[in-house]
Design an enzyme around this catalytic site. Structure first.
Site, PDB file in Angstrom:
ATOM      1  N   HIS A  70       0.841  -1.201   0.000  1.00  0.00           N
ATOM      2  CA  HIS A  70       0.000   0.000   0.000  1.00  0.00           C
ATOM      3  C   HIS A  70       0.873   1.247   0.000  1.00  0.00           C
ATOM      4  O   HIS A  70       2.101   1.165   0.032  1.00  0.00           O
ATOM      5  CB  HIS A  70      -0.978  -0.003   1.174  1.00  0.00           C
ATOM      6  CG  HIS A  70      -0.344   0.013   2.537  1.00  0.00           C
ATOM      7  ND1 HIS A  70       0.310  -1.064   3.082  1.00  0.00           N
ATOM      8  CD2 HIS A  70      -0.260   1.001   3.475  1.00  0.00           C
ATOM      9  CE1 HIS A  70       0.749  -0.765   4.283  1.00  0.00           C
ATOM     10  NE2 HIS A  70       0.420   0.490   4.546  1.00  0.00           N
ATOM     11  N   HIS A  72       1.389   3.866   2.103  1.00  0.00           N
ATOM     12  CA  HIS A  72       1.985   4.531   3.262  1.00  0.00           C
ATOM     13  C   HIS A  72       3.506   4.569   3.130  1.00  0.00           C
ATOM     14  O   HIS A  72       4.125   3.609   2.646  1.00  0.00           O
ATOM     15  CB  HIS A  72       1.578   3.830   4.554  1.00  0.00           C
ATOM     16  CG  HIS A  72       0.236   4.248   5.061  1.00  0.00           C
ATOM     17  ND1 HIS A  72      -0.483   3.517   5.987  1.00  0.00           N
ATOM     18  CD2 HIS A  72      -0.533   5.340   4.770  1.00  0.00           C
ATOM     19  CE1 HIS A  72      -1.619   4.132   6.239  1.00  0.00           C
ATOM     20  NE2 HIS A  72      -1.679   5.237   5.522  1.00  0.00           N
ATOM     21  N   ASP A  74       5.893   4.249   5.212  1.00  0.00           N
ATOM     22  CA  ASP A  74       6.688   3.212   5.876  1.00  0.00           C
ATOM     23  C   ASP A  74       6.633   1.890   5.105  1.00  0.00           C
ATOM     24  O   ASP A  74       7.243   0.900   5.526  1.00  0.00           O
ATOM     25  CB  ASP A  74       6.246   3.014   7.330  1.00  0.00           C
ATOM     26  CG  ASP A  74       4.802   2.585   7.477  1.00  0.00           C
ATOM     27  OD1 ASP A  74       3.989   2.925   6.597  1.00  0.00           O
ATOM     28  OD2 ASP A  74       4.466   1.923   8.480  1.00  0.00           O
ATOM     29  N   HIS A  75       5.952   1.888   3.950  1.00  0.00           N
ATOM     30  CA  HIS A  75       5.916   0.708   3.091  1.00  0.00           C
ATOM     31  C   HIS A  75       6.400   0.993   1.666  1.00  0.00           C
ATOM     32  O   HIS A  75       6.762   0.060   0.949  1.00  0.00           O
ATOM     33  CB  HIS A  75       4.495   0.130   3.038  1.00  0.00           C
ATOM     34  CG  HIS A  75       4.035  -0.440   4.347  1.00  0.00           C
ATOM     35  ND1 HIS A  75       4.035  -1.784   4.624  1.00  0.00           N
ATOM     36  CD2 HIS A  75       3.602   0.176   5.466  1.00  0.00           C
ATOM     37  CE1 HIS A  75       3.602  -1.974   5.871  1.00  0.00           C
ATOM     38  NE2 HIS A  75       3.333  -0.798   6.398  1.00  0.00           N
ATOM     39  N   HIS A 159      -7.574  -1.502   5.657  1.00  0.00           N
ATOM     40  CA  HIS A 159      -6.487  -0.607   6.092  1.00  0.00           C
ATOM     41  C   HIS A 159      -6.561   0.755   5.404  1.00  0.00           C
ATOM     42  O   HIS A 159      -6.956   1.732   6.035  1.00  0.00           O
ATOM     43  CB  HIS A 159      -5.126  -1.260   5.857  1.00  0.00           C
ATOM     44  CG  HIS A 159      -3.978  -0.473   6.407  1.00  0.00           C
ATOM     45  ND1 HIS A 159      -3.837  -0.221   7.748  1.00  0.00           N
ATOM     46  CD2 HIS A 159      -2.929   0.141   5.795  1.00  0.00           C
ATOM     47  CE1 HIS A 159      -2.747   0.495   7.955  1.00  0.00           C
ATOM     48  NE2 HIS A 159      -2.183   0.735   6.781  1.00  0.00           N
ATOM     49  N   ASP A 180      -0.066  -4.211   5.979  1.00  0.00           N
ATOM     50  CA  ASP A 180      -0.976  -3.781   7.042  1.00  0.00           C
ATOM     51  C   ASP A 180      -2.402  -4.148   6.628  1.00  0.00           C
ATOM     52  O   ASP A 180      -2.771  -4.005   5.462  1.00  0.00           O
ATOM     53  CB  ASP A 180      -0.877  -2.270   7.264  1.00  0.00           C
ATOM     54  CG  ASP A 180       0.503  -1.858   7.780  1.00  0.00           C
ATOM     55  OD1 ASP A 180       1.252  -2.744   8.234  1.00  0.00           O
ATOM     56  OD2 ASP A 180       0.816  -0.656   7.716  1.00  0.00           O
ATOM     57  N   GLU A 205       1.761  -8.496   9.939  1.00  0.00           N
ATOM     58  CA  GLU A 205       2.018  -7.337  10.799  1.00  0.00           C
ATOM     59  C   GLU A 205       1.503  -7.629  12.211  1.00  0.00           C
ATOM     60  O   GLU A 205       0.635  -8.489  12.413  1.00  0.00           O
ATOM     61  CB  GLU A 205       1.319  -6.101  10.237  1.00  0.00           C
ATOM     62  CG  GLU A 205      -0.201  -6.146  10.290  1.00  0.00           C
ATOM     63  CD  GLU A 205      -0.801  -4.874  10.894  1.00  0.00           C
ATOM     64  OE1 GLU A 205      -0.272  -4.413  11.926  1.00  0.00           O
ATOM     65  OE2 GLU A 205      -1.795  -4.376  10.340  1.00  0.00           O
ATOM     66  N   HIS A 417       6.561  -5.629  11.954  1.00  0.00           N
ATOM     67  CA  HIS A 417       5.793  -4.398  12.119  1.00  0.00           C
ATOM     68  C   HIS A 417       5.125  -4.344  13.490  1.00  0.00           C
ATOM     69  O   HIS A 417       3.918  -4.171  13.618  1.00  0.00           O
ATOM     70  CB  HIS A 417       4.747  -4.298  10.997  1.00  0.00           C
ATOM     71  CG  HIS A 417       4.290  -2.894  10.714  1.00  0.00           C
ATOM     72  ND1 HIS A 417       3.399  -2.226  11.517  1.00  0.00           N
ATOM     73  CD2 HIS A 417       4.584  -2.036   9.703  1.00  0.00           C
ATOM     74  CE1 HIS A 417       3.151  -1.026  11.004  1.00  0.00           C
ATOM     75  NE2 HIS A 417       3.871  -0.881   9.901  1.00  0.00           N
TER      76      HIS A 417
END
Length: 658
Positions: A70, A72, A74-75, A159, A180, A205, A417
């Site tokens: 996805h 975000h 942090d990904h 999510h 996530d 996660e 995570h």
């Protein structure tokens, strides 16, 4: 074969998700994120740990593909750096919404960090554009053949818009990487959905690995009460969120509440990012919740009537308001700028709707209300505002994680995570309650597990016939079976039981042509040129026959019966006794012997039988010997019948069993 998982990020921490999985020779990078709490070299995963084939210095042949779950940061935050700076030019897979929204998130981050904070540029706008050209978008449940061996498939993860779990299979080995996910629906997205899959590994996660959330409606009421109380008192509410996901969820909630309460207090979005994101939500309505899709024809949930664009000049404007400012966690950018101005006032409220990574201002506020926060050596923020934390996180909770693992029942689980102590607790719960091997590696550690390997084998005609042809076994039901162990019915007539015990197991052999084949066990003997050998047990069992007094004249000097009519008579009486006391098998009478399954019993006429372990102790009484033999499979059956034989005339004479 083994599945090796090298955790380059999100190992015993939340941030910079990146796991490199080698599965049957194929190497996949799942996610390529950055850590929002670091500004040094720890911001990105350590890509140097990825094995590269010599002498190629680039990553083109080191990885089969990259999969992004996805948008975000942090990904996906390190992806342009890895492709355009480190030089990876291979395929990248993500869903259509992720491909549309990831470049918006990346460009916004670049502007905040470089143009506003003056940091050294890690990647440029051109880098982001070139990176996205390498992306191959996928639909949900679309099976994509990456090459002749590797196939992948995306499943809805909830999510955020476009988030997906990814299934990967190489040969017989299969795994799922969740990214996530959320196992419960919210106001704008549905719950995660996935099929039952035969998995060697699940990488999940574990952000909220020890948290069981209370009612969603109770959390919403508490949030609305806190916001309403603040604006009613003339205060300003700062809601630091990322532009996509929680901002839309909370704005739908506030929009509905504003209309019901007829409130006129303005709701603002910072800059143009969230307004631009709302446009994508309208375009990608099919990825939202069922309720949003059902009402779309009459009212688009993302047409926010009370939401307006916020300008910097309005930061110190008088009067109450609600502001959604990016980024979340107050990790920098406009949300930090607004926080500096609003934090010193007791009238104002900062509400943190989700998880905040260690090292961010949001995390410091959640850890206990500080009176002052040192932003750097020259800047200190005076904190007098109200702090409110409520979990509107789009991550699943501990129950959701356990439900998913129980549903998929993989052979192994790797947790990523999540915070180290919480992961350790969840790991223990998975192993004790579900009996599944679980791992919680730290960053830069590798976990190796064995993978499934199936062998295709032919089946011989004899084996197929043995499986398909009936092999009936007959037995009589006992009184205990029909009426219970305590019932006694003199008029009871045992029923005939029929069971089909056809052969369902064969022997796997490797033929000379190197092909596997399943054969019947009798065929194996012919193939090996061997004769069939069976283990047989034998025992010559004594029994007192004193009740047959009229037969005394027909015994030998040692008291053993010898006449055939007497032997036949004894076998008939034994058959009757077995029928009365033993009903677990089909008793067959062959004149000279009785047979139950592999058990044979006959009258022994030998003076020195090799299977006789005792002599008659009292020669004044007449005795007979029952010669018994049986196969290994019927050992329990045999000793039960021998016990009946030994107690053939139990009221006159008892003989122990050796």
């Amino acid at each position: 074969m083994a599945i090796d998982s090298l955790v380059l990020g999100a190992g015993q921490e939340v941030g910079k998700s990146c796991v490199v999985v080698t599965i049957n020779g194929k190497r996949i990078m799942f996610d390529c994120g950055m850590h929002m709490g670091h500004l040094d070299h720890q911001r990105y995963p350590d890509f140097s740990l990825i094995p590269k084939p010599e002498p190629d210095p680039n990553f083109d042949h080191a990885l089969t593909c990259i999969i992004i779950t996805h948008f975000h940061l942090d990904h996906v935050g390190a992806l342009p750096y890895f492709t355009e700076v480190c030089g990876y030019r291979g395929p990248i897979y993500m869903t259509y919404p992720t491909k549309a929204l990831a470049p918006i998130m990346l460009e916004d981050y670049r502007k905040v960090m470089v143009e506003r904070r003056g940091e050294e540029e890690q990647f440029s706008s051109d880098h982001i554009a070139e990176c996205m050209k390498k992306v191959i978008p996928v639909d949900l449940k679309q099976t994509v053949q990456v090459d002749k061996d590797l196939q992948i498939r995306a499943y809805y993860a909830g999510h955020v818009l476009g988030a997906a779990m990814f299934y990967a299979k190489v040969g017989d080995a299969a795994m799922v990487y969740t990214g996530d996910y959320n196992m419960t629906p919210d106001r704008h997205l549905g719950a995660a959905q996935i099929e039952r899959l035969n998995l060697d590994l699940l990488i999940s996660e574990s952000t909220y690995g020890t948290t069981i959330r209370d009612s969603k409606y109770a959390r919403e009421r508490e949030f609305l009460r806190a916001v309403h109380k603040c604006v009613a008192g003339g205060g300003k509410v700062l809601i630091p969120t990322f532009a996509l996901g929680r901002a839309q969820e909370l704005c739908i909630l506030l929009e509905d509440y504003w209309e019901r309460m007829n409130l006129k207090v303005p709701i603002y979005f910072s800059a143009g990012l969230t307004l631009q994101a709302n446009m994508y939500y309208k375009m990608l309505i099919s990825w939202t919740s069922q309720k949003v899709k059902e009402t779309y024809s009459t009212r688009n949930a993302f047409d926010f009537k009370n939401a307006h664009k916020f300008d910097r000049s309005m930061i110190n404007a008088p009067g109450p308001c609600v502001l959604f400012a990016t980024p979340g966690m107050i990790s920098g950018g406009f949300s930090l700028e607004v926080f500096k101005h609003w934090a010193p006032s007791e009238m104002n409220l900062v509400t943190l709707p989700g998880y905040c990574v260690a090292g961010t201002i949001g995390h410091k506020l959640m850890s206990g209300k500080p009176t002052k926060i040192d932003l750097d050596k020259d800047t200190q923020i005076d904190v007098r505002c109200q702090i409110h934390h409520l979990s509107f996180s789009p991550h699943t909770d501990a129950k959701g994680i356990m439900d998913l693992i129980k549903f998929l029942s993989p052979k192994n689980v790797i947790l990523v995570h999540g915070e180290k102590p919480k992961m350790a607790t969840l790991k223990g719960k998975i192993q004790s309650e579900l009996g599944i091997q679980c791992h919680d590696p730290a960053n830069n550690e590798t976990v190796s597990i064995s993978s499934t390997h199936y062998v295709k084998a032919l089946a011989s005609d004899a084996f197929i016939r043995s499986c398909s042809n009936p092999n009936f076994k007959f037995s009589k039901s006992s009184q205990e079976d029909e009426h219970g162990s305590n019932s006694r019915n003199n008029n009871f007539t045992p029923r005939l039981r029929v069971s089909d015990e056809r052969v369902a197991e064969g022997v796997l052999v490797m033929e000379r042509n190197k092909k596997a084949k399943v054969v019947h066990q009798d065929e194996l003997l012919l193939m090996l040129g061997e004769k069939k050998h069976q283990v047989q047990f034998a025992y010559c069992c004594p029994a007192d026959i004193g009740h047959l007094g009229e037969t005394k004249s027909s015994t030998t000097n040692d008291g053993q019966l010898c006449k055939s009519e007497t032997c036949s008579r004894l076998l008939r009486q034994l058959s009757a006794k077995l029928s009365n006391e033993f009903s677990q098998g089909n008793i067959q009478d062959f004149e000279d012997h009785l047979q139950v399954e592999s058990f044979h019993v006959s009258i022994c006429l030998k003076n020195n039988c090799p299977y006789r372990l005792m002599d008659v102790q009292n020669k004044s009484q007449e005795a007979a010997f029952f010669c018994c033999s049986w196969g290994t499979a019927d050992e329990k059956l045999a000793w039960k019948i021998i016990s009946i034989c030994q107690n053939f005339n139990v009221h006159q004479h008892k003989q122990g069993c050796l």
